[in-house]
Enzyme design. Structure first.
Site, PDB file in Angstrom:
ATOM      1  N   CYS A 142       0.822  -1.205   0.000  1.00  0.00           N
ATOM      2  CA  CYS A 142       0.000   0.000   0.000  1.00  0.00           C
ATOM      3  C   CYS A 142       0.864   1.268   0.000  1.00  0.00           C
ATOM      4  O   CYS A 142       1.589   1.503  -0.956  1.00  0.00           O
ATOM      5  CB  CYS A 142      -0.988  -0.024   1.165  1.00  0.00           C
ATOM      6  SG  CYS A 142      -2.378   1.122   0.920  1.00  0.00           S
ATOM      7  N   LYS A 163     -12.064   8.282  -1.281  1.00  0.00           N
ATOM      8  CA  LYS A 163     -11.321   7.127  -0.784  1.00  0.00           C
ATOM      9  C   LYS A 163     -11.844   5.848  -1.422  1.00  0.00           C
ATOM     10  O   LYS A 163     -13.063   5.657  -1.563  1.00  0.00           O
ATOM     11  CB  LYS A 163     -11.452   7.028   0.737  1.00  0.00           C
ATOM     12  CG  LYS A 163     -10.682   5.869   1.348  1.00  0.00           C
ATOM     13  CD  LYS A 163     -10.847   5.819   2.860  1.00  0.00           C
ATOM     14  CE  LYS A 163     -10.032   4.675   3.460  1.00  0.00           C
ATOM     15  NZ  LYS A 163     -10.174   4.605   4.935  1.00  0.00           N
ATOM     16  N   SER A 192      -7.812   0.137   0.703  1.00  0.00           N
ATOM     17  CA  SER A 192      -8.217   1.176   1.642  1.00  0.00           C
ATOM     18  C   SER A 192      -7.216   2.320   1.514  1.00  0.00           C
ATOM     19  O   SER A 192      -6.202   2.346   2.199  1.00  0.00           O
ATOM     20  CB  SER A 192      -8.230   0.625   3.075  1.00  0.00           C
ATOM     21  OG  SER A 192      -8.574   1.626   4.002  1.00  0.00           O
ATOM     22  N   HIS A 235      -4.376  -4.617   0.258  1.00  0.00           N
ATOM     23  CA  HIS A 235      -4.059  -5.210   1.561  1.00  0.00           C
ATOM     24  C   HIS A 235      -4.532  -6.657   1.591  1.00  0.00           C
ATOM     25  O   HIS A 235      -5.536  -6.987   2.234  1.00  0.00           O
ATOM     26  CB  HIS A 235      -4.732  -4.430   2.681  1.00  0.00           C
ATOM     27  CG  HIS A 235      -4.090  -3.119   2.997  1.00  0.00           C
ATOM     28  ND1 HIS A 235      -2.932  -3.007   3.739  1.00  0.00           N
ATOM     29  CD2 HIS A 235      -4.454  -1.856   2.675  1.00  0.00           C
ATOM     30  CE1 HIS A 235      -2.610  -1.726   3.872  1.00  0.00           C
ATOM     31  NE2 HIS A 235      -3.503  -1.013   3.227  1.00  0.00           N
ATOM     32  N   GLU A 237      -3.341  -8.889   3.229  1.00  0.00           N
ATOM     33  CA  GLU A 237      -3.148  -9.401   4.585  1.00  0.00           C
ATOM     34  C   GLU A 237      -4.319  -9.083   5.516  1.00  0.00           C
ATOM     35  O   GLU A 237      -4.408  -9.642   6.622  1.00  0.00           O
ATOM     36  CB  GLU A 237      -1.851  -8.839   5.190  1.00  0.00           C
ATOM     37  CG  GLU A 237      -1.925  -7.413   5.727  1.00  0.00           C
ATOM     38  CD  GLU A 237      -1.843  -6.341   4.655  1.00  0.00           C
ATOM     39  OE1 GLU A 237      -1.830  -5.146   5.028  1.00  0.00           O
ATOM     40  OE2 GLU A 237      -1.804  -6.685   3.447  1.00  0.00           O
ATOM     41  N   ARG A 249     -14.149   3.490  12.795  1.00  0.00           N
ATOM     42  CA  ARG A 249     -13.276   4.563  13.280  1.00  0.00           C
ATOM     43  C   ARG A 249     -13.586   5.878  12.576  1.00  0.00           C
ATOM     44  O   ARG A 249     -13.715   6.926  13.220  1.00  0.00           O
ATOM     45  CB  ARG A 249     -11.809   4.168  13.039  1.00  0.00           C
ATOM     46  CG  ARG A 249     -10.776   5.239  13.381  1.00  0.00           C
ATOM     47  CD  ARG A 249      -9.485   4.964  12.626  1.00  0.00           C
ATOM     48  NE  ARG A 249      -9.674   5.064  11.171  1.00  0.00           N
ATOM     49  CZ  ARG A 249      -8.838   4.526  10.274  1.00  0.00           C
ATOM     50  NH1 ARG A 249      -7.781   3.849  10.669  1.00  0.00           N
ATOM     51  NH2 ARG A 249      -9.073   4.688   8.978  1.00  0.00           N
TER      52      ARG A 249
END
Length: 305
Positions: A142, A163, A192, A235, A237, A249
């Site tokens: 990323c 985003k 993300s 990502h 992972e 969040r």
């Protein structure tokens, strides 16, 4: 086969509960093989969560892998205690004299800042230069991928209109590339991020090649043609709930985020997300470890240059 981490590392219990073979240091030294030495520069604020995610993927091969975690000495973590970092992480001074088979540089939540404005940018540039001669193959994730493309090749990142957050379909475009071996014609990967690198910029660099793209998320995986550097824009992972935690969040921060795409069943944040990128995440890491670390690095690790 096992991964070897410090005997008292808190990730060990979580991994063992998932039936992942974690070997303690005393047993490891009696193995009549040379384990792979992997260094991880963990720039994520949720360090313990990221550790478990990466260790889970690195453990899923027949290879013994010795892990060392590295921290940026010029950055003060707001989310991880100094005691934890001092216990489980090393500084560059402690590893600079060593050679490593592989190196992983994670993402970081700083992508809206110019690279040079990041407080540890100079240190990161030094580490990336050091890796060129002291590590055989480096996997960048990323923002870590964007930083490396910018530092090594002058390829900039660009802000997106909004985003990108969610799970997106991708397709390999170099089907015979060892990193993509075994991949389906369509595979999924979480993204993300607020920024992106442009396909045309990478294609204009003769030392790089694009391995996988997404119609929505753009360039997903690219690599140096010598196999010494890989750049993952997403990502793989991430756990099942990582995007959910990020979304919750941002809601609490009043950012009015969009619901992650293709993530919640029925597009409802109250639903439990489906996880349908796990198999390709494991394949990506096992291919990297096998074809670009294990099969390429010299048995005498000091011969890496």
């Amino acid at each position: 086969m096992p991964i070897t981490i410090p005997d008292n590392h808190p990730a060990a219990e979580r991994l063992e509960n998932e039936n992942i073979f974690v070997m303690n240091g005393q047993r490891a030294i009696h193995q009549d093989i040379r384990p792979l030495k992997i260094l991880i520069l963990n720039l994520m604020p949720t360090k313990m969560e990221t550790e478990v995610q990466l260790l889970r993927l690195l453990s899923n091969t027949p290879l013994q892998v010795d892990i060392e975690f590295l921290q940026a000495a010029t950055h003060v973590s707001k989310n991880t205690s100094p005691e934890y970092l001092n216990l489980f992480y090393k500084s560059f001074d402690q590893v600079s004299g060593n050679k490593f088979d592989g190196f992983i540089i994670t993402g970081a939540p700083v992508e809206n800042m110019p690279f040079e404005a990041v407080d540890y940018w100079d240190e990161l540039c030094m580490l990336m230069d050091w890796s060129r001669v002291n590590v055989y193959s480096t996997l960048h994730i990323c923002w870590g991928a964007q930083a490396a493309l910018y530092h090594h090749y002058g390829i900039n990142k660009y802000p997106r209109q909004s985003k990108i957050s969610g799970i997106y379909t991708h397709r390999p475009i170099v089907n015979n590339h060892p990193l993509m071996r075994g991949f389906d014609e369509i595979f999924y990967m979480p993204h993300s991020r607020y920024t992106e690198v442009r396909q045309s910029d990478i294609e204009s660099c003769p030392d790089l090649e694009i391995l996988a793209i997404s119609d929505i998320a753009g360039v997903a995986i690219s690599a140096s043609k010598d196999g010494r550097q890989f750049f993952i824009q997403g990502h793989t992972e991430y756990d099942r709930l990582t995007l959910a935690k990020e979304y919750e969040r941002d809601v609490k921060l009043g950012l009015n985020p969009d619901i992650p795409e293709n993530y919640y069943p029925g597009n409802s944040p109250k639903a439990v997300p489906m996880m349908y990128w796990r198999s390709h995440a494991n394949l990506l890491f096992s291919n990297w470890l096998n074809y670009y670390v294990y099969q390429q690095t010299p048995y005498d690790i000091t011969a890496i240059h």
